[in-house]
Design a protein around this motif. Structure first.
Motif, PDB file in Angstrom:
ATOM      1  N   TYR A  83       0.770  -1.241   0.000  1.00 54.47           N
ATOM      2  CA  TYR A  83       0.000   0.000   0.000  1.00 54.47           C
ATOM      3  C   TYR A  83       0.802   1.292   0.000  1.00 54.47           C
ATOM      4  CZ  TYR A  83      -4.343  -2.524   0.541  1.00 54.47           C
ATOM      5  OH  TYR A  83      -5.421  -3.317   0.324  1.00 54.47           O
ATOM      6  N   LEU A 135     -11.178  -8.537  -2.174  1.00 56.76           N
ATOM      7  CA  LEU A 135     -10.954  -7.101  -2.069  1.00 56.76           C
ATOM      8  C   LEU A 135     -12.284  -6.398  -1.847  1.00 56.76           C
ATOM      9  CD1 LEU A 135      -9.345  -4.401  -2.534  1.00 56.76           C
ATOM     10  CD2 LEU A 135      -9.864  -4.687  -4.952  1.00 56.76           C
ATOM     11  N   VAL A 157      -8.136   4.472   4.611  1.00 55.23           N
ATOM     12  CA  VAL A 157      -7.755   3.330   5.445  1.00 55.23           C
ATOM     13  C   VAL A 157      -7.614   2.088   4.580  1.00 55.23           C
ATOM     14  CG1 VAL A 157      -8.564   1.726   7.227  1.00 55.23           C
ATOM     15  CG2 VAL A 157      -8.787   4.177   7.590  1.00 55.23           C
ATOM     16  N   ASP A 158      -6.503   1.405   4.716  1.00 53.14           N
ATOM     17  CA  ASP A 158      -6.323   0.110   4.066  1.00 53.14           C
ATOM     18  C   ASP A 158      -6.054  -0.913   5.146  1.00 53.14           C
ATOM     19  OD1 ASP A 158      -6.413   1.031   1.375  1.00 53.14           O
ATOM     20  OD2 ASP A 158      -4.374   1.785   1.624  1.00 53.14           O
ATOM     21  N   THR A 159      -6.694  -2.034   5.035  1.00 51.74           N
ATOM     22  CA  THR A 159      -6.362  -3.078   5.995  1.00 51.74           C
ATOM     23  C   THR A 159      -6.333  -4.432   5.306  1.00 51.74           C
ATOM     24  OG1 THR A 159      -7.106  -4.218   7.999  1.00 51.74           O
ATOM     25  CG2 THR A 159      -8.735  -2.932   6.840  1.00 51.74           C
ATOM     26  N   PRO A 166      -7.654 -11.044   2.871  1.00 48.04           N
ATOM     27  CA  PRO A 166      -8.600  -9.985   2.541  1.00 48.04           C
ATOM     28  C   PRO A 166      -7.897  -8.629   2.377  1.00 48.04           C
ATOM     29  CG  PRO A 166      -8.706 -10.492   4.874  1.00 48.04           C
ATOM     30  CD  PRO A 166      -7.570 -11.291   4.319  1.00 48.04           C
ATOM     31  N   TYR A 167      -8.350  -7.855   1.442  1.00 52.30           N
ATOM     32  CA  TYR A 167      -7.830  -6.503   1.226  1.00 52.30           C
ATOM     33  C   TYR A 167      -8.998  -5.544   1.405  1.00 52.30           C
ATOM     34  CZ  TYR A 167      -3.969  -8.860  -1.206  1.00 52.30           C
ATOM     35  OH  TYR A 167      -2.906  -9.669  -1.518  1.00 52.30           O
ATOM     36  N   ILE A 168      -8.842  -4.601   2.315  1.00 50.67           N
ATOM     37  CA  ILE A 168      -9.931  -3.657   2.551  1.00 50.67           C
ATOM     38  C   ILE A 168      -9.386  -2.250   2.342  1.00 50.67           C
ATOM     39  CG2 ILE A 168     -11.574  -2.785   4.265  1.00 50.67           C
ATOM     40  CD1 ILE A 168     -11.300  -5.614   5.600  1.00 50.67           C
ATOM     41  N   GLU A 169      -9.986  -1.510   1.436  1.00 53.51           N
ATOM     42  CA  GLU A 169      -9.497  -0.173   1.110  1.00 53.51           C
ATOM     43  C   GLU A 169     -10.670   0.800   1.159  1.00 53.51           C
ATOM     44  OE1 GLU A 169      -6.498  -2.374  -2.038  1.00 53.51           O
ATOM     45  OE2 GLU A 169      -7.601  -0.599  -2.702  1.00 53.51           O
TER      46      GLU A 169
END
Lengths: 445, 480
Positions: A68, B374, A367-369, B405-408
């Motif tokens: 990221y 994603l 926010v990236d997680t 998992p990718y959370i944006e």
């Protein structure tokens, strides 16, 4: 993108790595002359690793670790290398925390010596330790990082001349925490700082470490530091780290912890300010019955980017790990969390938990997680949870009914949100200090 | 006999119409891929010039791309020049009678309760019993035609509805999208086209029909489904029975366009040959599936993945329209040496968009099973909402279960939640079942079915039953 511009970019990318390699080659003789053999030993392999790896581009491989955040841009400057500690200033802005104080400036201990306590504890300058205790340092230095394939720990190993050394011998339970005040900056732009730290907690020992990173002034700087922590059998160690860097400070740090059987390691990392704070937190659970706690708080406002990549490796059976990270992103700030839990084949009865909760407060924030589980054993309990959301309107409503202003209600909720993590520290009086620092930052978000 | 002959003639005739040459025995299809081959494919299928151009552009772009390596998969080198890209539609029967077929395969059919004629067809036995289905096919066609629903092969669609195809083909999955999508766009053999007109609710699951239609669509399949405003369709792809396929590499593309207020349910049961117990052979399944949802549209993916040696598949929803909804329900089972890297992408672009992900992975034997998903919430997706749950079940201590998992999130009013767990089947649960007279194997089947129920319930009724049986069969031999 046309073919020619791709080629041009490639040429520029090559030259970025080459710049760093050339810079190192120019410094090499001076570094070698200034250091004990233990510190010089890993430089060559580190250079080779850096040549092989390069500075990872955003979204590029390396196990997805640098997905990221773009660090190439941060490394593009014409940096100069810090060669000594900056002159000390009268006023102290350090943490209010009693303990064995170690002052670090630009990667160098202000007092280039190794302190020895009656109980056998040693702490102070790594360079001094490498002179005075060459065998001890040589035995551990570079051991945890050599197989890591990480460009930034390689850079730190290439240039490091000093850092902090802490040694707690077997069975010693050191009552006072080691308090490290680490200052960056010499008043001019484009300062680059390198340091390597080594903490050894022998069998059955107990110790606490507090690190406070801050900037002296607003000049631009780049800090590249790596810490190796050896936690032997049945040792208990706790480490709390606070970042309060200036608006143009970039920090890329790595913390590599190895835990032997029945040991316990707790860490808390708090990112309060800095332009770009990137942390690699790696814990290798190499013995049975190990307990690991890894916690963190990110409070990103302005255009700050805070990025944590954690990696907990359960290599043998019966380990447990608990990980909790909380982030708040406001303004145009970015909070990134990538966490991995790895469970090796046969690491049965592993219990691993990981959680990341983020509050996203403004349209410009981000926010990236990326919580990850990589599991190769079946008798395990592993789980992770991630949430991205806002402040709870009902709680705000409740507080407003009781006479708080909207702003107060919002802040109070944020205090509570991060406190849950900050208050995990068991170092006396530190939780209050952390709460206060966090609240200061929240008020400015 | 006479009638059957007639049907046979019809069939061979229609094949010819599709542009395939009948004399497949003598036709020498050069292996490898170049512009000439792409032109040849297009020409053999009698495609319009724009289609040929589309394929060529895709081919040229594909040449600039590299095979993706980011998945948690150990993919052997694939020699793309060693593949014949012009697959004949109906391969020669491999066996003369069922007696020659692998008894293991037959016992699987037995357990699934597949009708005898279908068994023969699926196993590749020379058979004329399949022809019984043709009448069914015709009945269906009539019902659909009355409603104005177009449902035909891609080749037919290109011939009969070129404007519709041209409007939507590549609009959701452009040929530039990824390596396998580019390859598919260049060489796709055939596939299905489905158009549901405005306000029409498709009266049947387009499933039974598709099962027949699917036979021999080849390794580079391309499906395009368009649900016009307010339309509804439930679409079922695949088959619970194991498909023995000679093609190792499958690279399919599925595009779904869900216009305003429309709803599409897409269900897949994938049970391609997974290789033998030592991990030799098996299908490589690299699929790109994506839907574009307009205002108030709803797209639901349900998949039961039990087959293939390697699965690389991420059915996705682009929630472009305000208040559109995307759903993904998946059960992925891997056993022996299978590898699966599957999940979804939910791209929230519109306001008030919602998505829900439920993924259940089950790994056994020496297999590796990964969920990769994603969730992206763009700046404008005011009030977007996502909930994801990914559970993994491990059976045996040599397999792996992974969650990526990718959370944006870019919008401060979005709420995104993700939860994942990994565990094994509880000893206590097994003990309880054993005590009541169930064998451990049956107990595992029972528990796994309970575990996967949330997803299986989303399947069209008839397939849910078969899928349940399939789960138990896929895990056979993994315990005890």
């Amino acid at each position: 993108m046309t073919g020619s511009s791709t080629n041009m970019n490639r040429a520029m990318e090559r030259s970025l790595e080459q710049q760093w390699i050339d810079r190192y080659r120019a410094d090499h003789d001076a570094l070698a002359a200034a250091s004990a053999p233990a510190l010089n030993a890993p430089r060559k392999a580190a250079l080779e690793a850096f040549e092989r790896l390069g500075i990872p581009a955003k979204g590029s491989g390396n196990g997805d670790r640098y997905h990221y955040t773009d660090l190439r841009a941060a490394f593009a400057g014409e940096y100069r290398r810090a060669t000594e500690a900056a002159a000390p200033k009268g006023s102290s802005t350090g943490l209010d925390c009693p303990g064995h104080r170690i002052e670090l400036s630009n990667g160098f201990c202000r007092e280039a010596r190794l302190y020895r306590l009656d109980n056998g504890v040693m702490y102070g300058s790594l360079a001094a330790a490498a002179q005075e205790e060459p065998q001890l340092v040589a035995r551990y230095y570079g051991e945890l990082t050599q197989s890591e394939e990480d460009a930034f720990s390689a850079l730190a190993a290439m240039w490091a001349l000093d850092g902090v050394f802490i040694y707690v011998p077997a069975g010693v339970k050191e009552p006072l925490p080691f308090v490290i005040e680490s200052e960056l900056g010499d008043g001019r732009d484009l300062l680059s700082v390198y340091a390597r730290h080594l903490y050894i907690f022998e069998r059955g020992s107990a110790a606490q470490v507090v690190l406070h990173h801050r900037s002296d002034g607003d000049a631009s700087s780049l800090s590249c530091q790596t810490r190796e922590v050896v936690v032997d059998e049945e040792a208990h160690a706790e480490m709390v780290e606070v970042y309060q860097l200036g608006p143009q400070a970039v920090s890329v740090s790595g913390s590599y912890v190895r835990q032997a059987g029945n040991s316990r390691f707790e860490s808390l990392s708090v990112s309060l300010s800095g332009s770009l704070l990137r942390h690699n937190l790696v814990a290798s659970l190499d013995g049975r019955g190990v307990e690991n706690h890894m916690n963190g708080v990110m409070l990103a406002g302005g255009t700050e980017t805070f990025d944590y990549a954690t990696d907990i490796r359960h290599r043998v059976p019966d380990g447990s790990s608990h990980e909790q990270f909380k982030s708040i992103a406001a303004g145009d700030g970015t909070a990134v969390f990538s966490g991995r839990i790895y469970v090796a084949p046969d690491a049965q009865r592993t219990n691993a938990y990981q959680q990341n909760n983020a509050l996203l407060l403004t349209p410009g924030a981000h926010v990236d997680t990326k919580p990850q589980l990589e599991i190769y054993a079946d008798d395990v309990k592993c789980s992770h949870g991630a949430t991205v959301g806002q402040l709870d309107p009902e709680a705000i409503y409740y507080m407003r009914q009781r006479g708080l202003s909207l702003d107060e209600a919002r802040r109070l909720q944020m205090y509570g949100f991060v406190r849950e993590v900050l208050d995990k520290t068991r170092i006396e009086g530190l939780a209050e200090t952390l709460d206060r620092l966090a609240e200061d930052k929240i008020d400015r978000l | 006999m006479e009638e059957k002959d007639k049907i046979l003639d019809d069939l061979t005739g229609s094949e010819y119409k599709y542009g395939f040459v009948t004399d497949i025995d003598t036709e020498v299809i050069p292996k490898g891929l170049n512009e000439e081959i792409v032109r040849l494919i297009s020409q053999k299928k009698g495609e319009p010039a724009w289609m040929t151009e589309f394929r060529l552009k895709a081919y040229r772009h594909w040449q600039t791309m590299k095979m993706p390596r980011w998945a948690h998969l150990d993919i052997p080198e694939i020699d793309f020049q060693a593949i014949s890209y012009y697959a004949a539609p109906r391969p020669k029967p491999k066996y003369e009678s069922l007696d020659e077929v692998d008894p293991e395969l037959l016992s699987t059919f037995e357990k699934l309760g597949v009708p005898i004629e279908e068994r023969m067809m699926l196993a590749g036995v020379a058979v004329d019993a399949v022809m019984d289905s043709v009448s069914v096919k015709t009945t269906f066609k009539q019902t659909l035609a009355e409603k104005g629903i177009i449902f035909c092969s891609m080749s037919e669609a290109l011939r009969d509805y070129p404007d519709l195809v041209r409007k939507y083909l590549g609009s959701v999955v452009p040929y530039t999208d990824n390596f396998f999508a580019a390859l598919n766009a260049a060489v796709f053999s055939d596939g299905s086209f489905c158009y549901i007109p405005k306000g029409v609710r498709c009266p049947m699951e387009l499933s039974t029909y598709f099962r027949i239609n699917a036979a021999g669509t080849g390794q580079f399949e391309r499906t395009l489904i368009v649900a016009d405003e307010g339309a509804y369709v439930s679409y079922m792809e695949g088959c619970t029975a194991p498909m023995r396929d000679e093609n190792q590499l499958h690279a399919a593309v599925v595009e779904i366009v869900v216009l305003k207020d429309a709803e599409v349910k897409y269900s897949t049961v994938q049970n391609w040959y997974p290789g033998d117990k030592q991990g030799r052979g098996g299908v490589y399944n690299f699929v790109t599936k994506r839907g574009m949802c307009r205002e108030n549209a709803r797209l639901s993916w349900t998949q039961v993945e039990t087959g293939s040696a390697i699965t690389w598949k991420y059915p996705s929803c682009i929630l472009a329209g305000d208040n559109s909804v995307g759903e993904f329900y998946s059960v992925a089972v891997t056993n022996n040496y299978q590898q699966a890297d599957t999940g979804t992408r939910m791209i929230h672009l519109g306001r008030g968009t919602r998505s829900r992900i439920v993924s259940k992975g089950i790994s056994a034997g020496q297999s590796q099973n990964s969920y990769r998903g994603l969730v992206r919430v763009s700046r404008k997706a005011e009030g977007a909402r996502n909930y994801s749950q990914c559970d993994s079940l491990l059976i045996g201590d040599r397999c792996g279960a992974h969650t990526f998992p990718y959370i944006e999130v870019d919008n401060p009013s979005a709420i995104v939640e993700h939860e994942a767990t990994t565990s094994k089947i509880g000893e206590d649960q097994l003990f309880y079942c054993n005590q009541r007279g169930l064998s451990t194997e049956d107990a595992v089947g029972l528990i796994v079915n309970g575990y996967a129920k949330e997803v299986l319930n989303k399947l069209p009724m008839e397939f849910a039953v078969e899928a349940q049986k399939l789960l138990s069969i896929s895990l056979e031999g993994s315990v005890g």
